[in-house]
Scaffold this active site. Structure first.
Site, PDB file in Angstrom:
ATOM      1  N   ALA A  77      41.566  29.379 -21.409  1.00  0.00           N
ATOM      2  CA  ALA A  77      40.322  30.075 -21.749  1.00  0.00           C
ATOM      3  C   ALA A  77      40.224  31.452 -21.104  1.00  0.00           C
ATOM      4  CB  ALA A  77      39.119  29.218 -21.343  1.00  0.00           C
ATOM      5  N   THR A  78      40.818  31.631 -19.926  1.00  0.00           N
ATOM      6  CA  THR A  78      40.763  32.951 -19.287  1.00  0.00           C
ATOM      7  C   THR A  78      41.468  33.998 -20.144  1.00  0.00           C
ATOM      8  OG1 THR A  78      40.561  32.100 -17.032  1.00  0.00           O
ATOM      9  CG2 THR A  78      41.484  34.304 -17.277  1.00  0.00           C
ATOM     10  N   GLN A 183      33.535  24.608 -21.780  1.00  0.00           N
ATOM     11  CA  GLN A 183      32.803  23.407 -21.377  1.00  0.00           C
ATOM     12  C   GLN A 183      32.091  22.722 -22.543  1.00  0.00           C
ATOM     13  OE1 GLN A 183      32.926  22.198 -18.304  1.00  0.00           O
ATOM     14  NE2 GLN A 183      33.898  23.921 -17.277  1.00  0.00           N
ATOM     15  N   SER A 203      39.828  25.682 -23.794  1.00  0.00           N
ATOM     16  CA  SER A 203      40.903  25.345 -22.859  1.00  0.00           C
ATOM     17  C   SER A 203      41.213  23.864 -22.954  1.00  0.00           C
ATOM     18  CB  SER A 203      40.495  25.701 -21.428  1.00  0.00           C
ATOM     19  OG  SER A 203      41.541  25.455 -20.523  1.00  0.00           O
ATOM     20  N   HIS A 205      42.712  21.778 -20.796  1.00  0.00           N
ATOM     21  CA  HIS A 205      42.571  20.895 -19.635  1.00  0.00           C
ATOM     22  C   HIS A 205      41.118  20.531 -19.332  1.00  0.00           C
ATOM     23  CE1 HIS A 205      41.166  23.437 -16.143  1.00  0.00           C
ATOM     24  NE2 HIS A 205      41.519  24.407 -16.959  1.00  0.00           N
ATOM     25  N   THR A 243      57.006  32.489 -27.601  1.00  0.00           N
ATOM     26  CA  THR A 243      57.295  31.170 -28.157  1.00  0.00           C
ATOM     27  C   THR A 243      56.191  30.190 -27.801  1.00  0.00           C
ATOM     28  OG1 THR A 243      59.665  31.548 -27.960  1.00  0.00           O
ATOM     29  CG2 THR A 243      58.944  29.258 -28.187  1.00  0.00           C
ATOM     30  N   CYS A 329      36.681  28.581 -10.089  1.00  0.00           N
ATOM     31  CA  CYS A 329      37.164  29.962 -10.016  1.00  0.00           C
ATOM     32  C   CYS A 329      36.454  30.780  -8.945  1.00  0.00           C
ATOM     33  CB  CYS A 329      37.011  30.648 -11.381  1.00  0.00           C
ATOM     34  SG  CYS A 329      38.094  29.955 -12.633  1.00  0.00           S
TER      35      CYS A 329
END
Length: 382
Positions: A77-78, A183, A203, A205, A243, A329
């Protein structure tokens, strides 16, 4: 899932999630037997890998009612947030972006860098519940505003912003709308067409998928102005060179599919656990307060303030329970949470606040045991 054998309890599901075992099983062949490069279309190894990637993209797109061709795979996401923000203002023309004071660090830090490059940024304040003032947002949009960026679900306090209303404002003013949905993906009902969303970050994870992979939805309006950050090989129709990590993408797709199929039932269970946790804290501790809106929130995120207790001291007494005082973060920074301060909390109140995250693997036994241990630690500190 029962309590971990070493008595540890994970209640930090906003920072990350364990990879679902079913996701791991789907990924494994693409590390071993199906290891082809998805961009090598000259042979069956590459073709089978690309077919797996395309299936994953379809799963991701389905969650937000998008077209698979509008999904660009990133490292997380960053990177997706950077691509949305930086890509929207690339070029020599000086432009304007509107966001909020309670966004994730990957948004606020990128906006600061964009300001240093000569562009303008306006940060809308929130009310004491953490919600955006729509009138203030409308007033902040200028003739040269290119983009509005507001997260769907706040990572620290779980508040769900009125993203559909924000999207309608952006469309009426011909401004692009970006949503950080790290989120919210699969947890709140997001429809990029209905909600007028032009760009959306995700994201893996955060949804029981692998770390190191994310995605950015780039809608038709955004494609007219967005420029890629990573160039070179021409993969993904030129939107991001490099890739594709097939196992990670496949796992991402499998995780998204599970969110789509099981999300409603999971949300009900997590809401039950959240209610049980909150009632347990009130009964056994007392003088606890919920930070952020009690109604417009994701049930698996409880940010609570405990009177008379320093949160850092509390966490030191609970090393086997994964809790946090804010976003991962911002971990290690001495300042109190900027999100909590934006709600109007004092420095002392912000430092009395702890975030408790519930998820797919959380059990009733874990919730009850966590409440017992937290209450014991609070009693020591008080």
């Amino acid at each position: 899932m029962t309590l971990l054998s070493d008595s540890r309890i994970f209640l930090d599901y906003q920072s990350t999630t364990p990879v679902d075992q079913r996701v791991v099983e789907v990924m494994l062949p693409y590390f071993l037997s199906e290891f082809g490069n998805p961009h090598s279309a000259e042979h069956s190894f590459g073709l089978r890998a690309m077919e797996a990637v395309e299936r994953a993209l379809e799963c991701l797109a389905k969650v937000i009612n998008a077209d698979a061709g509008d999904i660009v795979i990133t490292s997380g996401a960053t990177e997706s947030n950077n691509m949305a923000l930086r890509g929207a203002v690339s070029g020599k023309k000086r432009l304007h972006i509107v966001s909020s004071a309670t966004e994730h660090r990957s948004i606020l830090g990128t906006l600061s860098a964009i300001q240093d490059e000569g562009h303008a940024v306006s940060l809308i304040e929130v009310d004491d519940e953490g919600l955006i003032d729509l009138d203030a947002l409308h007033a902040a949009i200028r003739p040269n505003t290119r983009l509005v960026s507001i997260m769907a679900v706040n990572s620290e306090i779980g508040v769900v912003q009125p993203y559909a209303d924000i999207g309608a404002i952006c469309r009426s003013r011909d401004v692009l709308f970006h949503v950080d949905a790290a989120q919210g993906f699969g947890r709140v009902p997001i429809d990029v067409l209905r909600d007028h969303i032009d760009l959306l970050s995700v994201s893996a994870h955060k949804i029981y998928g692998p770390k190191g992979v994310g995605a950015l939805y780039i809608g038709p309006r955004a494609k007219k102005v967005i420029r890629p950050l990573i160039t070179g090989g021409g993969q993904q129709d030129g939107w991001r060179a490099g890739t594709l990590p097939t196992p990670l993408v496949v796992g991402f797709g499998a995780a998204a599919d599970l969110m789509l199929k099981e999300g409603d039932a999971e949300l009900k269970r997590i809401a039950m656990l959240g209610d049980r946790l909150w009632r347990g804290l009130i009964d056994q501790i007392g003088s606890v307060h919920l930070n952020g809106s009690a109604d417009r929130r994701y049930a698996g995120n409880l940010n609570v303030r405990i009177d008379g207790v320093d949160a850092d001291s509390l966490l030191l007494l609970l090393p086997d329970i994964a809790l946090s005082t804010g976003s991962a973060c911002t971990s290690g920074t001495p300042e109190p949470s900027a999100v909590l301060r934006a709600l109007g909390l004092s420095v002392e109140e912000a430092r009395q606040s702890v975030r408790i995250g519930l998820g797919r693997m959380t059990t009733v036994d874990e919730v009850d045991e966590a409440v017992r241990r937290i209450a014991s630690a609070v009693q020591q500190l008080r």
